[in-house]
Design a protein around this motif. Sequence first.
Motif, PDB file in Angstrom:
ATOM      1  N   UNK A 174       0.940  -1.088   0.044  1.00 54.30           N
ATOM      2  CA  UNK A 174      -0.069   0.093  -0.008  1.00 54.30           C
ATOM      3  C   UNK A 174       1.019   1.206   0.100  1.00 54.30           C
ATOM      4  N   UNK A 175       2.085   1.262   1.063  1.00 55.44           N
ATOM      5  CA  UNK A 175       2.745   2.378   0.900  1.00 55.44           C
ATOM      6  C   UNK A 175       3.629   2.714  -0.389  1.00 55.44           C
ATOM      7  N   UNK A 176       3.917   1.480  -1.178  1.00 55.85           N
ATOM      8  CA  UNK A 176       4.453   1.687  -2.352  1.00 55.85           C
ATOM      9  C   UNK A 176       3.615   1.928  -3.517  1.00 55.85           C
ATOM     10  N   UNK A 177       2.256   1.815  -3.345  1.00 58.44           N
ATOM     11  CA  UNK A 177       1.192   2.381  -4.152  1.00 58.44           C
ATOM     12  C   UNK A 177       0.955   1.125  -5.275  1.00 58.44           C
ATOM     13  N   UNK A 178       1.286  -0.315  -4.964  1.00 61.62           N
ATOM     14  CA  UNK A 178       1.066  -1.360  -5.862  1.00 61.62           C
ATOM     15  C   UNK A 178      -0.079  -2.168  -5.122  1.00 61.62           C
ATOM     16  N   UNK A 179      -0.555  -3.207  -5.996  1.00 66.08           N
ATOM     17  CA  UNK A 179      -1.540  -4.253  -5.517  1.00 66.08           C
ATOM     18  C   UNK A 179      -0.952  -5.473  -6.040  1.00 66.08           C
ATOM     19  N   UNK A 180      -1.149  -6.411  -5.180  1.00 71.02           N
ATOM     20  CA  UNK A 180      -0.680  -7.740  -5.491  1.00 71.02           C
ATOM     21  C   UNK A 180      -1.496  -8.485  -6.208  1.00 71.02           C
ATOM     22  N   UNK A 181      -1.376  -8.850  -7.463  1.00 64.58           N
ATOM     23  CA  UNK A 181      -2.301  -9.587  -8.375  1.00 64.58           C
ATOM     24  C   UNK A 181      -2.180 -10.987  -8.463  1.00 64.58           C
ATOM     25  N   UNK A 182      -3.106 -11.611  -9.242  1.00 60.20           N
ATOM     26  CA  UNK A 182      -3.022 -12.917  -9.838  1.00 60.20           C
ATOM     27  C   UNK A 182      -1.809 -13.093 -10.674  1.00 60.20           C
ATOM     28  N   UNK A 183      -0.944 -14.058 -10.488  1.00 62.16           N
ATOM     29  CA  UNK A 183      -0.072 -14.447 -11.404  1.00 62.16           C
ATOM     30  C   UNK A 183       1.244 -13.515 -11.395  1.00 62.16           C
ATOM     31  N   UNK A 184       1.384 -12.923 -10.206  1.00 68.81           N
ATOM     32  CA  UNK A 184       2.279 -11.781 -10.082  1.00 68.81           C
ATOM     33  C   UNK A 184       3.739 -12.851  -9.580  1.00 68.81           C
ATOM     34  N   UNK A 185       4.725 -12.325  -9.746  1.00 74.27           N
ATOM     35  CA  UNK A 185       6.166 -12.772  -9.270  1.00 74.27           C
ATOM     36  C   UNK A 185       6.726 -11.691  -8.176  1.00 74.27           C
TER      37      UNK A 185
END
Length: 317
Positions: free
Chosen positions: A185-196
């Motif tokens: 959240x602090x980095x402004x990213x969301x972890x999604x399906x299929x991510x490395x």
Amino acid sequence: MDIKVGKAAIEEASKKLSNWGRWGKDDHVGTLNHVEPGHIVAARELIKKGKSFALGIPLDADGPQRGLYGGRFNPIHQMLATGTDAVAGNQDWNKIRYADDTLNLCVQGATHWDALGHIFYEEQTYNGHDARLIDSRGLSVLGIEHSRNKMVGRGVLLDIARFRGVSSLKDGEGISNDELDACAKAQGVEIGKGDFVIIRTGHMERCLDEGDWGGYAGGDAPGVKFENCYWCQEKEIAAICSDTWGVEVRPNETTEANQPWHWVVIPAMGLCMGEIFFLKELAEDCANDGVYEFFFCGPPLIITGGTGSPINPQAIK
């Protein structure tokens, strides 16, 4: 999560998080199935500057292996033919002058992927295969060669060390699921399906700065807590990687099992795992531009029946 880590917790998690049969009885790649063609196409849009970051460490005698685990050793590089041979005329019989060499290494001695046949739960491997199918001839099931065209997609760096405001986490410090989410959240990213998903603790950089690997490969280290297996399953990530030797926290959270998180994520979940990643340059660039997602590519060597493969993965922004 409040988990009393031990064999009972391992058994419970293995049952709850099992992916056996999820992608068919002949599945050999586990969570890499989460990566769909659309994920790869979308990941190419993350390349904005054409900057590439190598995430592997050198394959040489100065690596981290110090004999603390399983007889692993650093790569042994030997020359078969040299320039001194050429100048001395020793190659002229062949009417060509050249250099040639050989490399003897442990597939998990430097930056690498673990194959899904690397860890057993009792007498079985991922997807219910009998552990006896893995013998002196190699892995007749779940070998690293099955992943040869699967290691590509969206990469996300979770820089836990920078999130905490430290250069490196201390040995034995665990990373909770809540902290992973807070960092994202602090980095402004969301972890999604299929991510490395790539986790930076700063552990490797600390060793490199000190000029001493010490107990890096097999000793105490920062890492994810056992509860992370639930996080990985919930997020449906393709793989999890780290700048540490074993991803999970050491000393482990129990004395009833060595590497308890491994017991669940590989044989039960079929989770792809990358270890000993060099993240310093990538992390610095992510911090500078505030972009923590990128195109990721890290194919293994096609080692038939291999328990893993050395790699030099690339993060491209």
